[in-house]
Design an enzyme around this catalytic site. Structure first.
Site, mmCIF file in Angstrom:
data_model
loop_
_atom_site.group_PDB
_atom_site.id
_atom_site.type_symbol
_atom_site.label_atom_id
_atom_site.label_comp_id
_atom_site.label_asym_id
_atom_site.label_seq_id
_atom_site.Cartn_x
_atom_site.Cartn_y
_atom_site.Cartn_z
ATOM 1 N N ASP A 65 -24.061 20.098 -32.236
ATOM 2 C CA ASP A 65 -22.806 19.450 -31.868
ATOM 3 C C ASP A 65 -22.246 20.217 -30.691
ATOM 4 O OD1 ASP A 65 -21.184 17.129 -32.584
ATOM 5 O OD2 ASP A 65 -19.573 18.601 -32.674
ATOM 6 N N LYS A 72 -31.505 25.445 -16.125
ATOM 7 C CA LYS A 72 -30.414 25.130 -17.065
ATOM 8 C C LYS A 72 -30.749 25.671 -18.454
ATOM 9 C CE LYS A 72 -27.748 21.541 -19.337
ATOM 10 N NZ LYS A 72 -27.689 20.148 -19.825
HETATM 11 O O1 LIG Z 1 -25.688 20.302 -21.724
HETATM 12 C C1 LIG Z 1 -24.836 19.420 -21.562
HETATM 13 N N1 LIG Z 1 -24.639 18.849 -20.366
HETATM 14 C C2 LIG Z 1 -23.766 17.873 -20.169
HETATM 15 N N2 LIG Z 1 -23.014 17.327 -21.147
HETATM 16 C C3 LIG Z 1 -23.182 17.874 -22.366
HETATM 17 C C4 LIG Z 1 -24.065 18.913 -22.628
HETATM 18 N N3 LIG Z 1 -23.997 19.231 -23.922
HETATM 19 C C5 LIG Z 1 -23.101 18.424 -24.460
HETATM 20 N N4 LIG Z 1 -22.612 17.580 -23.518
HETATM 21 C C6 LIG Z 1 -21.662 16.483 -23.715
HETATM 22 C C7 LIG Z 1 -22.384 15.157 -23.873
HETATM 23 C C8 LIG Z 1 -21.551 14.443 -24.881
HETATM 24 O O2 LIG Z 1 -20.462 13.813 -24.209
HETATM 25 C C9 LIG Z 1 -20.983 15.554 -25.748
HETATM 26 C C10 LIG Z 1 -21.869 15.852 -26.942
HETATM 27 O O3 LIG Z 1 -21.477 15.052 -28.041
HETATM 28 P P1 LIG Z 1 -22.315 15.132 -29.388
HETATM 29 O O4 LIG Z 1 -21.648 14.296 -30.402
HETATM 30 O O5 LIG Z 1 -22.608 16.552 -29.704
HETATM 31 O O6 LIG Z 1 -23.720 14.508 -28.969
HETATM 32 P P2 LIG Z 1 -24.194 13.002 -28.818
HETATM 33 O O7 LIG Z 1 -23.196 12.085 -29.457
HETATM 34 O O8 LIG Z 1 -24.546 12.748 -27.415
HETATM 35 O O9 LIG Z 1 -25.535 12.990 -29.659
HETATM 36 P P3 LIG Z 1 -25.688 13.364 -31.236
HETATM 37 O O10 LIG Z 1 -24.313 13.462 -31.836
HETATM 38 O O11 LIG Z 1 -26.498 12.246 -31.818
HETATM 39 O O12 LIG Z 1 -26.418 14.674 -31.259
HETATM 40 O O13 LIG Z 1 -20.945 16.706 -24.921
HETATM 41 MG MG LIG Z 2 -22.442 12.556 -31.336
#
Ligand SMILES: O=c1nc[nH]c2c1ncn2[C@H]1C[C@H](O)[C@@H](COP(=O)(O)OP(=O)(O)OP(=O)(O)O)O1
Ligand SMILES: [Mg+2]
Length: 198
Positions: free
Chosen positions: A71, A178
């Site tokens: 997360d 990265k």
């Molecule tokens: O390295 C990164 N570089 C750019 N943006 C990033 C990064 N790491 C997290 N982020 C952003 C993307 C998303 O807007 C939020 C994560 O939200 P988060 O709910 O953890 O992930 P998610 O919904 O995309 O996929 P899931 O929950 O199925 O793992 O932070």
């Molecule tokens: Mg998510």
């Protein structure tokens, strides 16, 4: 200690899968939860830790495998840490481009010195759905929010995140670069130490 040769990654985000698999190398195979279910759990927690545990338990329950969840999000100083755990939902679920556009707009009159931000990543590993002792690892990455998008690599907010140690946006870094310095890399480093993988 269990043998984690196969883990299910409790994420539907292809960017995370690619980065985490690259960091883990070939000794651990990450299988996407998408192989087992297309339903995403509601992220009802109030913290990265709570949401990471919730996602990991859900994936372990569905797959029957030990599960790793990530997360993560962007905490902007000027916004008191927002969008934080709501980063993926910042523009009401309209996706990365809309999230980035909203952030640029909200910060449009904010001077450079006040545009500090950090990416946050919490990794949670559970051995099974009811594991009473999840392994939790956190990584932070400090930078600043740019005034316009730059770069094509990565995902999410990468085009808006200026990386002081490289003097470029995180979307301008090569994936390998990265993966050496990001919030996710720092959390994964701790996890690998915890698991005795390094
Ligand atoms: O390295 C990164 N570089 C750019 N943006 C990033 C990064 N790491 C997290 N982020 C952003 C993307 C998303 O807007 C939020 C994560 O939200 P988060 O709910 O953890 O992930 P998610 O919904 O995309 O996929 P899931 O929950 O199925 O793992 O932070
Ligand atoms: Mg998510």
């Amino acid at each position: 200690m269990i043998n984690f040769t196969q883990l299910v990654l409790a994420s539907h985000n292809a960017g995370k899968l690619k980065e985490l698999q690259a960091m883990l190398g070939e000794s651990v195979q990450l299988r996407s939860i998408g192989e087992f279910s297309s339903v995403e759990p509601e992220e009802t927690g109030l913290s990265f830790v709570e949401n990471a545990i919730l996602k990991a338990r859900n994936a372990a329950r569905i797959s029957g495998l030990p599960a790793l969840a990530d997360d993560s999000g962007l905490a902007v100083d000027f916004l008191g840490g927002a969008p934080g755990i709501y980063s993926a939902r910042y523009a009401d679920g309209k996706g990365d481009a809309a999230n980035n556009a909203k952030l640029l707009d909200v910060l449009k009159d904010v001077p450079e010195a006040e545009r500090g931000a950090q990416f946050v990543c919490v990794l949670a590993l559970v051995r099974h759905a009811d594991d009473p002792l999840p392994i939790l690892c956190e990584g932070l990455w400090h930078g600043r929010i740019l005034t316009q998008a730059s770069g094509e690599h990565g995902f999410g907010y990468d085009p808006l995140f200026w990386v002081p140690e490289r003097d470029c946006s995180s979307a301008e870094l090569s994936p390998a670069d990265k993966n050496q310095i990001s919030h996710r890399a720092r959390a994964m480093d701790l996890l690998r130490q915890r698991l005795g993988l390094k």
